[in-house]
Scaffold this motif. Structure first.
Motif, short mmCIF file in Angstrom:
data_model
loop_
_atom_site.label_atom_id
_atom_site.label_comp_id
_atom_site.label_asym_id
_atom_site.label_seq_id
_atom_site.Cartn_x
_atom_site.Cartn_y
_atom_site.Cartn_z
N SER A 4 0.82 -1.21 0.00
CA SER A 4 0.00 0.00 0.00
C SER A 4 0.85 1.26 0.00
CB SER A 4 -0.90 0.03 1.24
OG SER A 4 -1.80 -1.04 1.21
N ARG A 5 2.14 1.10 0.31
CA ARG A 5 3.04 2.25 0.40
C ARG A 5 4.02 2.25 -0.75
NH1 ARG A 5 2.55 4.20 5.32
NH2 ARG A 5 2.07 2.83 7.06
N PRO A 6 4.09 3.35 -1.51
CA PRO A 6 5.07 3.41 -2.58
C PRO A 6 6.49 3.26 -2.03
CG PRO A 6 3.51 5.22 -2.75
CD PRO A 6 3.24 4.55 -1.45
N GLY A 7 7.32 2.48 -2.73
CA GLY A 7 8.73 2.40 -2.39
C GLY A 7 9.07 1.53 -1.20
N ALA A 8 8.09 0.82 -0.60
CA ALA A 8 8.42 -0.04 0.54
C ALA A 8 9.08 -1.32 0.05
CB ALA A 8 7.15 -0.35 1.33
N MET B 199 -5.29 3.80 -0.52
CA MET B 199 -3.83 3.82 -0.37
C MET B 199 -3.17 4.08 -1.72
SD MET B 199 -3.43 3.34 2.82
CE MET B 199 -4.71 3.13 4.05
N ALA B 200 -1.89 3.77 -1.83
CA ALA B 200 -1.17 4.10 -3.06
C ALA B 200 -0.37 2.92 -3.58
CB ALA B 200 -0.27 5.30 -2.81
N PRO B 201 -1.02 1.83 -3.97
CA PRO B 201 -0.27 0.68 -4.47
C PRO B 201 0.35 0.99 -5.85
CG PRO B 201 -2.62 0.28 -4.66
CD PRO B 201 -2.47 1.59 -3.96
N THR B 202 1.69 0.90 -5.93
CA THR B 202 2.32 1.16 -7.22
C THR B 202 2.40 -0.12 -8.06
OG1 THR B 202 4.46 0.86 -6.16
CG2 THR B 202 3.71 3.11 -6.46
#
Lengths: 190, 213
Positions: free
Chosen positions: B82-86, B152-155
């Protein structure tokens, strides 16, 4: 030597921007504004290098990425490097744009040779695309009014609630949903 | 609109991020969805009749542990995606551990059984309905987790969607354990897993279509 300097400069920028963002997320508008404006310069450089053949898209994409970063600011984890988070968002938006363009160009392939014929209206469309204010006008009132009052006219949530007859939480939700709708509208136009 | 004007607009007014933390939202989604799954199970399937005795059997807890481990991996994957760049480097290993454990148990139980018992250990009595029932029970959690994920922001939308599917399938399996009378490790390692893989696959497809931002 030079290399260590560059690494240190990167570290310092990371820490500086992160501090600004954290203060911004705590509600400090000035810090948040400097965060976004410094970030937009980095984004512009990042995207310009990757869109050499599409220079007209750069500024649109900078704005799209800024909007995305703002709308998704709750997904930043302070334990994570800020650069990784920002870069992942910028890359996502970049790939999204290239994919949309590819689909669009595939759809219009027979017209590719006659590009000059449509050049004029293409620039028109581009100007219109940049016009966020125009897109803002298309939002429903319960989203548009909270954005206009709290973000453009500088009114408080309370004043906006009184002015629009919405509840205070509806004003906050309206701003959030409105900006997300705006991001989708920008995506939808090509 | 100039970029500096956009920056000014975004930075004006109330800028504190909306809503509670992601972890809490997902936990609530799992809790509520799981509760609905329990109600569905009680209405249409009922507890296994020997549930109280089964609580004393190690295999019952092996099944629970298998499902719980996959649910935990699913939840962490959902949070990360759900978090960009994790980072996700640990994910393949975390996913492999419960699978290898149940397959090892399955191998041991097959090795210790007579050849004519193998088919019963693998197929049990309910293999035809088990995956489908798990998939059906996963629907409430699936929907609620996706609802949170859309904020959220799923990339990587397909991967994020499949993680959501894995989480919902694993929670559904936890619930299904209270009904299912099967006690063979080979059964669990194949048919339970198949049941979990249905929402996982559907999640990848739905994620790819709907998790745009």
């Amino acid at each position: 030597m030079q290399r260590t300097n560059r690494v240190e400069g990167f570290q310092a920028r990371e820490e500086r921007l992160k501090a600004l963002l954290m203060r911004g997320l705590a509600g400090e508008n000035a810090a948040y504004q400097s965060f976004l404006s410094e970030l937009s310069a980095h984004l512009r450089a990042f995207l310009r290098r990757r869109l050499i053949r599409l220079p007209d898209e750069v500024e649109d994409l900078v704005q799209e990425a800024l909007l995305a970063i703002h709308n998704q600011r709750h997904t930043y984890d302070p334990g994570q490097p800020l650069s990784a988070w920002v870069q992942a968002i910028a890359r996502y938006k970049l790939i999204d744009l290239l994919r949309r363009r590819a689909g669009h160009e595939a759809l219009n392939e027979p017209l590719a040779d006659d590009l000059h014929l449509f050049a004029a209206s293409a620039t028109d469309a581009e100007d219109a695309r940049r016009d966020l204010q125009g897109l803002l006008a298309e939002l429903p009132d319960q989203q548009r009014l909270p954005i206009v009052h709290t973000k453009l006219e500088g009114r408080s949530v309370k004043e906006t609630a009184a002015l629009t007859g919405l509840s205070e939480s509806a004003v906050k939700v309206g701003v959030h949903r409105g900006l997300k709708a705006l991001a989708l509208k920008i995506r939808g136009i090509l | 609109m100039k970029t500096e004007d956009l920056v000014a607009l975004l930075a004006a007014g109330d800028i504190t991020p909306p809503g509670p933390a992601a972890g809490r939202l997902y936990a609530t989604a799992c809790g509520r969805g799981g509760l609905i799954a329990i109600l569905l199970m009680l209405t249409f399937l009922k507890f296994r009749p020997d549930l109280l005795q089964a609580l004393w059997l190690p295999m019952f807890w092996v099944k629970i542990g298998f499902a719980a481990a996959l649910a935990a991996v699913g939840l962490f994957a959902v949070l990360r995606l759900s978090r960009p760049g994790a980072r996700l480097t640990w994910l393949p290993l975390a996913l492999a551990l419960p699978l290898l454990a149940i397959w090892a148990l399955a191998a041991i139980s097959l090795a210790n059984a007579l050849p004519e018992e193998h088919s019963a250990l693998f197929f049990g009595k309910t293999w035809m309905v088990c995956p489908l029932l798990i998939a059906l029970l996963s629907i409430p959690v699936f929907r609620m987790v996706f609802q949170v994920m859309r904020e959220m922001a799923p990339t990587r939308p397909a991967l994020a969607g499949s993680a959501a599917g894995l989480l919902s399938g694993a929670v559904a399996t936890l619930v299904y354990c209270l009904h299912c009378p099967e006690m063979g490790a080979p059964f669990v390692g194949f048919w339970y897993l198949l049941g979990i893989l249905i929402p996982t696959t559907v999640g990848a497809i739905v994620g790819n279509k709907t998790l745009k931002w």
